[in-house]
Design a protein around this motif. Structure first.
Motif, PDB file in Angstrom:
ATOM      1  N   PHE A 116      60.756  -4.638  32.645  1.00 19.02           N
ATOM      2  CA  PHE A 116      61.120  -5.390  31.565  1.00 19.02           C
ATOM      3  C   PHE A 116      59.747  -6.525  31.498  1.00 19.02           C
ATOM      4  O   PHE A 116      59.249  -6.143  30.322  1.00 19.02           O
ATOM      5  N   SER A 117      59.528  -7.245  32.290  1.00 21.87           N
ATOM      6  CA  SER A 117      58.352  -8.248  32.139  1.00 21.87           C
ATOM      7  C   SER A 117      57.215  -7.432  32.762  1.00 21.87           C
ATOM      8  O   SER A 117      57.412  -6.708  33.646  1.00 21.87           O
ATOM      9  N   PHE A 118      56.047  -7.545  31.938  1.00 23.54           N
ATOM     10  CA  PHE A 118      54.931  -6.678  32.147  1.00 23.54           C
ATOM     11  C   PHE A 118      53.729  -7.553  32.353  1.00 23.54           C
ATOM     12  O   PHE A 118      53.453  -8.193  31.083  1.00 23.54           O
ATOM     13  N   GLU A 119      52.909  -7.671  33.404  1.00 21.92           N
ATOM     14  CA  GLU A 119      51.526  -8.083  33.171  1.00 21.92           C
ATOM     15  C   GLU A 119      50.824  -7.173  33.538  1.00 21.92           C
ATOM     16  O   GLU A 119      50.535  -6.561  34.705  1.00 21.92           O
ATOM     17  N   PRO A 120      50.054  -6.622  32.445  1.00 20.67           N
ATOM     18  CA  PRO A 120      49.132  -5.197  32.272  1.00 20.67           C
ATOM     19  C   PRO A 120      48.013  -5.303  33.740  1.00 20.67           C
ATOM     20  O   PRO A 120      47.698  -4.596  34.416  1.00 20.67           O
ATOM     21  N   GLY A 121      47.273  -6.498  33.511  1.00 15.53           N
ATOM     22  CA  GLY A 121      46.117  -6.756  34.582  1.00 15.53           C
ATOM     23  C   GLY A 121      46.691  -6.725  35.675  1.00 15.53           C
ATOM     24  O   GLY A 121      45.880  -6.035  36.735  1.00 15.53           O
TER      25      GLY A 121
END
Length: 689
Positions: free
Chosen positions: A30-35
């Motif tokens: 659900f939550s996403f931090e691409p880096g």
């Protein structure tokens, strides 16, 4: 909770993949931090070590991903964490809009090939699917800071699996979740493995132990638990760990769960903030507390403790795990359900009605000590606060809009899922990139050429765009990038000599040292680091500056390409022969045939070029491409990349013209024709037939 096993999540995944070659991988969140995902989680899929310097690590990952199968990440477009580092690697990014609720599963699916341990090429390497069902989002907090839960299991080719059908349903749901109709190669490879290499295990138990099942919102969660476990009433104790409960009401989700499972007694974890307040709606809290044989409870010991000394011991880790535990001392059995489903009505209702979730149900083998994990707390005086976590359903909701950029064709397009889409504008760093006043729905439509040009420049530094609808900000989206082999390198460029030298390096350690040296040069040029010893610099610059270095480098390049062709790693071949990366063949040729001024200097560099070296380099490249183009294993790649092959031929023609800059005497044309004829002819051993 002293009897519950604990581990670092990234280390568990790394150990599972160790000794195997990744063929495909799918992550959901659900939550996403691409880096963070690219820099810290993707490296766990590989055994090699990566540099501590983030920029060098990205370059290493960019190169490593050429040698593996497709990777994909599915995330709720509402869960993109604001301010996180952008995505940069060749990983398919699928933003999902789940109309009835949240796209909430946290899964790791890695298809990997085992090492055979044999030098015999005829021995087939076993394949396996590594399945992870988690509560952790793909964020720094999820993988490094929170208290989370995770379950892993390997499904080996040729085996029977009780979760095969559940996973097939899950993959079908993921395929439907992408409304754009884009190809999903990573998902398809995993689906084919499950369909053709694994069979169902329809038995409920094996040796009297419950076989695992994965709930993917096929039915309401409490009904699935009841039917899967089939436990006697009033015998098993129930413990629930969940950070979230319904935002209003009287705790109907908890009441429904207790009604179906009929536990002997129930303890529910009370989510507390650092200041001691309870993160729950007061009415919901009191409604749950009023249920019979139920206690609000807390962990004891060091479960939430961050450190053991100094001030850190006072900082508490957030409990983000979702665990449903049923155990009985009398029967000596323990069952766990863990995954993404919070203790909420949307989380338990099933995907057709609310959230898209994934939770595994299994029996603990040989439980050591059957006792309560949780201890009841005093509910007399409770201070409440609103439950809040970045990414769990909070923040702005961007429109169901997808943007795609094709690096092969340099075309940009958009896809609106709304039936009646509103006009929208795309912005980056305060600059307007595109404005669509009359968008159409449910089809990919091209953006203007000028927008594509601006987007091409923007994507060199970030894949995140701001979306405004009606002039108002509506959130951030990630651009879907395809044809990534043709995207300019994410880090830095190299001189022609440096590319040749890089091709010649034998080990990953040598390449890492080389890249760190390049990074240091860049920092020195910007005045951000002191220069290294000049003698070292002279040695580095002069090692491969003559002809032997050129031939040696191309021999290594040809060996890399031929091995990749033999092993079916066509992505690596495309990157090396047709790509626009720092070490690609087109990148090398662009420097060799760069326009020169009257002094013989390349227009794009500060160094004086040697036309003889450039000429021999171009001929070496042309000879290599001609040999490979005749190979049956490579013919289809040259056909698929006809435009890139044509561009290579044009650069070869420009490179041959460098012979005019050489002082070869009155018979130069005759000599050049003779030289090029023999140079392009394949060499053979003396005395060979």
């Amino acid at each position: 909770m002293t009897n519950a096993p604990t581990a670092v999540l990234s280390e568990v995944l790394h150990r599972r993949v160790a000794g195997r070659v990744v063929q495909a991988a799918v992550f959901t969140t659900f939550s996403f931090e691409p880096g963070f995902f690219e820099q810290e989680i993707v490296p766990t899929l590989f055994e090699q070590s990566f540099s501590q310097a983030p920029r060098v690590r990205l370059v290493q990952l960019e190169e490593t991903l050429r040698d593996v199968g497709p990777l994909a990440i599915y995330f709720d477009r509402r869960g993109l964490v604001a301010g996180s580092d952008s995505a940069a690697l060749d990983i398919q990014r699928v933003a999902v809009t789940h109309a009835r609720g949240l796209f909430h599963p946290k899964l790791v699916l890695v298809l990997a090939k085992d090492a055979t341990g044999s030098d015999d090429d005829s021995v087939a390497a076993p394949m396996r699917l590594i399945v992870g069902v988690l509560s952790a989002n793909l964020t720094r907090a999820g993988w490094w800071e929170n208290v989370e839960c995770a379950w892993f299991e390997d499904i080996v080719a040729g085996s029977r699996s009780s979760i095969r059908r559940d996973l097939m349903d899950l993959l079908s749901g993921l395929r439907r979740a992408d409304a754009t109709g884009a190809e999903q190669p990573a998902l398809e490879l995993i689906r084919r493995f499950l369909r053709y290499e694994v069979t169902d295990n329809p038995q409920r138990t094996t040796n009297r132990a419950l076989n695992p099942r994965v709930w993917v919102s096929q039915a309401p969660f409490h009904e699935f638990l009841r039917d899967t476990l089939a436990l006697p009433a009033g015998v098993y104790n129930l413990e629930v760990v969940s950070p979230y409960f319904d935002a209003h009401g009287d705790g109907q989700a908890v009441a429904a769960l207790i009604e179906q499972l009929e536990p002997k007694a129930t303890r529910i974890y009370e989510p507390r903030a650092d200041d001691g307040s309870t993160e729950c709606d007061p009415d919901v809290y009191r409604g749950i507390a009023s249920l019979p044989d139920l206690s609000w409870s807390a962990f004891t010991g060091a479960v939430r403790q961050r450190g053991k000394s100094g001030e850190e011991k006072h900082l508490l880790r957030r409990v983000h795990a979702k665990v449903y535990r049923l155990w009985s001392k009398a029967e000596g059995r323990e069952f766990l359900a863990m995954g993404s489903a919070n203790m909420t009505t949307p989380g338990h209702s099933g995907a057709t009605r609310r959230n898209f979730e994934a939770t595994v149900v299994f029996e603990v083998s040989q439980p050591k000590k059957l006792d309560w994990w949780l201890t009841p707390v005093d509910t007399g005086a409770v201070a409440f606060r609103e439950a809040g976590e970045s990414g769990e359903g909070s923040g702005e909701t961007p429109p169901p809009l997808s943007i795609r950029f094709d690096w092969t064709t340099k075309e940009a397009s958009y896809f609106c899922e709304d039936e009646r889409p509103e006009p929208f504008a795309l912005w980056s760093a305060g600059e307007l990139l595109a404005e669509v006043k009359a968008p159409r729905a449910s089809q990919w439509l091209c953006l203007s050429g000028s927008c594509a040009e601006r987007l091409s420049e923007t994507l060199r530094s970030t894949s995140s765009l701001d979306v405004r609808v009606g002039g108002e900000p509506r959130g951030t989206i990630l651009v879907t990038e395809v044809g990534m082999a043709h995207k300019p390198s994410i880090m830095f460029s190299m001189t022609m000599e440096e590319i040749l030298r890089y091709w010649s390096l034998l080990s990953m350690e040598q390449r890492e040292a080389f890249l760190e040296g390049k990074l240091n040069q860049e920092l020195v040029a910007r005045g951000l680091a002191p220069p290294r010893d000049e003698a070292d610099a002279r040695v580095q610059v002069s090692m491969f500056d003559r002809f032997a270095g050129v031939f040696h480098a191309f021999e290594h390049l040809e060996g890399h390409v031929r091995r990749a062709l033999a092993e079916g790693r066509t992505r690596e071949v495309v990157y090396r022969l047709f790509g626009q990366k720092y070490d690609s063949l087109p990148g090398l040729l662009s420097k060799a045939v760069a326009p020169r001024n009257a002094a013989g200097e390349a227009a794009e560099a500060d160094v004086k070029r040697d036309p003889l070296m450039d000429y021999v380099t171009v001929l070496s490249a042309e000879s290599l491409v001609c040999r490979l183009a005749r190979e049956p294993a490579a013919a289809h790649l040259f056909e698929q990349h006809r435009a890139a092959h044509k561009e290579l031929k044009e650069r070869f023609a420009l490179g041959r013209s460098l012979a005019r800059e050489l002082d070869l005497g009155p018979d130069a044309d005759v000599f050049v024709r003779w030289f090029e004829t023999w140079f392009m002819r394949p060499a053979s051993k003396v005395g060979a037939p």
